[in-house]
Scaffold this active site. Structure first.
Site, mmCIF file in Angstrom:
data_model
loop_
_atom_site.group_PDB
_atom_site.id
_atom_site.type_symbol
_atom_site.label_atom_id
_atom_site.label_comp_id
_atom_site.label_asym_id
_atom_site.label_seq_id
_atom_site.Cartn_x
_atom_site.Cartn_y
_atom_site.Cartn_z
ATOM 1 N N LYS A 82 0.841 -1.201 0.000
ATOM 2 C CA LYS A 82 0.000 0.000 0.000
ATOM 3 C C LYS A 82 0.875 1.250 0.000
ATOM 4 O O LYS A 82 1.891 1.310 0.708
ATOM 5 C CB LYS A 82 -0.924 -0.030 1.218
ATOM 6 C CG LYS A 82 -1.944 1.106 1.271
ATOM 7 C CD LYS A 82 -2.840 0.941 2.495
ATOM 8 C CE LYS A 82 -3.834 2.084 2.640
ATOM 9 N NZ LYS A 82 -4.674 1.928 3.845
ATOM 10 N N SER A 163 -9.533 2.460 2.839
ATOM 11 C CA SER A 163 -8.344 3.110 2.290
ATOM 12 C C SER A 163 -7.420 2.111 1.615
ATOM 13 O O SER A 163 -6.653 2.475 0.728
ATOM 14 C CB SER A 163 -7.602 3.889 3.375
ATOM 15 O OG SER A 163 -6.917 3.058 4.263
ATOM 16 N N SER A 187 -10.233 -0.373 7.169
ATOM 17 C CA SER A 187 -9.561 -0.158 5.891
ATOM 18 C C SER A 187 -8.855 -1.371 5.319
ATOM 19 O O SER A 187 -8.387 -1.336 4.188
ATOM 20 C CB SER A 187 -8.575 1.012 6.011
ATOM 21 O OG SER A 187 -9.272 2.231 6.024
#
Length: 498
Positions: A82, A163, A187
């Protein structure tokens, strides 16, 4: 916008040090990495344009070559990271913000270093909701000013959630073996649920957060997003451990273990599991999928116990204050410590940058949360809110529910099916589905495992346990995976209904 200058495979083929396998030999790390790069080019750069990958690591094939000489279950595995997690590879860590578009730090987050030591190939960075979805209550999950919008591979006009949206979408679309996400509240687990993959949020403090763009030191944690629970356990084993730079991990070495040991034969027989029926919502289709999952568990020998629970709104009120207060201090400290000369060194700098670049940064939603957080100064109120939210979620929440009903774990649907991407009318998720905020605020482990679909859209099953019961949660998830009878949808890479 993708931060690499490739026509991907063609450019790599021209590099003598990074040979490409035209007909990928999937038995080798270089062949697997080449195949994943071709998959990214086909469905992320072109075709349905999922938008899950924000940067490709130009050293990926070189790393794959090195991994071919390494041993161990992770050697040569291609993993996406990420884009709020730093890696030493020549890629920026942007958190989706144009303010950090050139933030190449040259350093590995400890979790990345641990993966690299085991031969993991860092394939690239995944797209995310800007600043991990904390900038505004009106933010659009999966969108940021650097990488644009991530789309759900099961219906490209629908939201990928959370997210860690790019991490979830990338694995659902077959762009890597696994991905690493981060969670503050939902998330990892929400994008896992709506993208039809496994997502594991470990106990806060099991895995280091150093060199990760922060929101809250109380609730932030990285975690794996994978195709199977076993893969999630394998990655958790590799990443877990104490880090002197992250005080939350002081006890991690006491709880870090081989989370895969015994997982292939883990059984649900005789396990007492609490059913959070009120947190399943009221949608008949979601309830039918949940009931089928419960029936599978019962057939596997689980003793199901109905556990009534009602939310105390003070939990969300106080969680909000904690996140906003810690955001101001934690993000400012992170930015102040960045190497190089980034244009922002504090939350106040970020607010000013967004205002100066409003046409691109603030087109679809504002920065109300940032502005509110920057004004917070009452530490006593923050400490009171932290104590109360932790009590409501932990001691008087999960701990009390487990003890009062003599159950080992709690289950509920993770989330309803994905909702449309809509910047104008702001479509949203089904109300009342999920109990993940309990585990998020308490800092306890939470696993989402696919349990079926509603109109072709995946729905996940949440499994939650007490602090440091990560292995029990993972093993229960693997056992459920084997007992599951529901058909799990495959990503269509088309619009919903096509």
């Amino acid at each position: 916008m993708r931060y690499h200058v490739l026509p991907l495979i063609a450019a790599l083929a021209g590099c003598a040090s990074l040979p490409v396998v035209p007909q990928a030999d999937l038995s080798t790390p270089t062949g697997q990495v080449s195949a994943y790069l071709q998959r990214i080019e086909a469905v992320d750069d072109a075709g349905p344009r999922i938008g899950a990958v924000i940067a490709i690591n130009p050293d990926a094939l070189k790393q794959a070559q090195i991994a071919q000489g390494m041993a161990g279950p992770l050697a040569g595995k291609a993993v996406l990271i990420k884009d709020n997690i730093e890696t030493a590879d020549p890629m920026p860590t942007t958190a989706g913000s144009l303010a950090l578009k050139d933030n190449v730090t040259g350093r590995d987050a400890p979790l990345v270093a641990r993966l690299r030591e085991r031969g993991v190939v860092i394939l690239g960075k995944t797209n995310l909701s800007e600043w991990a979805n904390i900038r505004s209550p009106n933010s659009q999950s999966g969108w940021n000013a650097v990488g644009g919008q991530t789309r759900n591979p099961h219906a490209i006009d629908r939201n990928p959630c959370g997210s860690s949206s790019g991490s979830g979408a990338a694995i659902a679309a077959g762009m890597a073996w696994a991905a690493i996400g981060t969670e503050t509240d939902g998330s990892i687990t929400c994008p896992a649920s709506v993208n039809g993959i496994v997502g594991f949020k470990p106990t806060v403090g099991l895995i280091s957060r150093t060199h990760i763009v922060p929101i809250s030191h109380s609730q932030d944690t990285p975690g794996p997003m994978t195709a199977t629970v076993r893969d999630a356990a394998l990655l958790t084993t590799a990443m877990a451990g104490s880090d002197p730079l992250d005080p939350a991990t002081a006890r991690a070495d006491l709880h870090a273990e081989d989370f895969t040991a015994g997982i292939d034969t883990a059984s649900l027989a005789g396990v007492r599991i609490g059913v959070l029926r009120k947190q399943a919502g009221t949608d008949a289709r979601v309830l039918a999928v949940f009931d089928a999952a419960l029936a599978d568990m019962k057939a596997a020998g689980v003793v199901l116990v109905e556990v009534p629970f009602d939310w105390d709104n003070a939990l969300f009120r106080d969680e909000g204050l904690v996140l906003y207060y810690e955001l101001k201090h934690d993000l400012t400290a992170y930015l102040a410590g960045l190497p190089g000369n980034p244009p922002v060194r504090s939350l106040a700098d970020v607010i000013a940058f967004n205002t100066a670049n409003a046409a691109t940064e603030l087109r679809w939603f504002g920065q109300e949360t940032f502005e509110r957080a920057d004004k917070l100064t009452d530490r006593a109120a923050y400490e009171k809110a932290r104590e109360n939210s932790l009590r409501l979620a932990g001691r008087d929440g999960i701990d009390k529910l487990l003890a009062a009903h003599n159950v080992t774990l709690l289950v509920a649907p993770t989330e309803g099916p994905a909702w449309p991407i809509d910047y104008v009318t702001r479509a949203s998720a089904l109300p009342g589905v999920g109990a993940g905020s309990l585990a998020a605020v308490a800092g306890y482990p939470h696993l989402s495992v696919p349990m079926g679909a509603v109109e072709g859209m995946p729905v996940g099953l949440s499994i939650m346990g007490a602090q440091w019961q990560d292995k029990a949660v993972l093993h229960a998830g693997a056992a459920y995976e084997r007992a599951r009878t529901a058909a799990i949808p495959v990503a269509t890479l088309k619009r919903w209904g096509e």
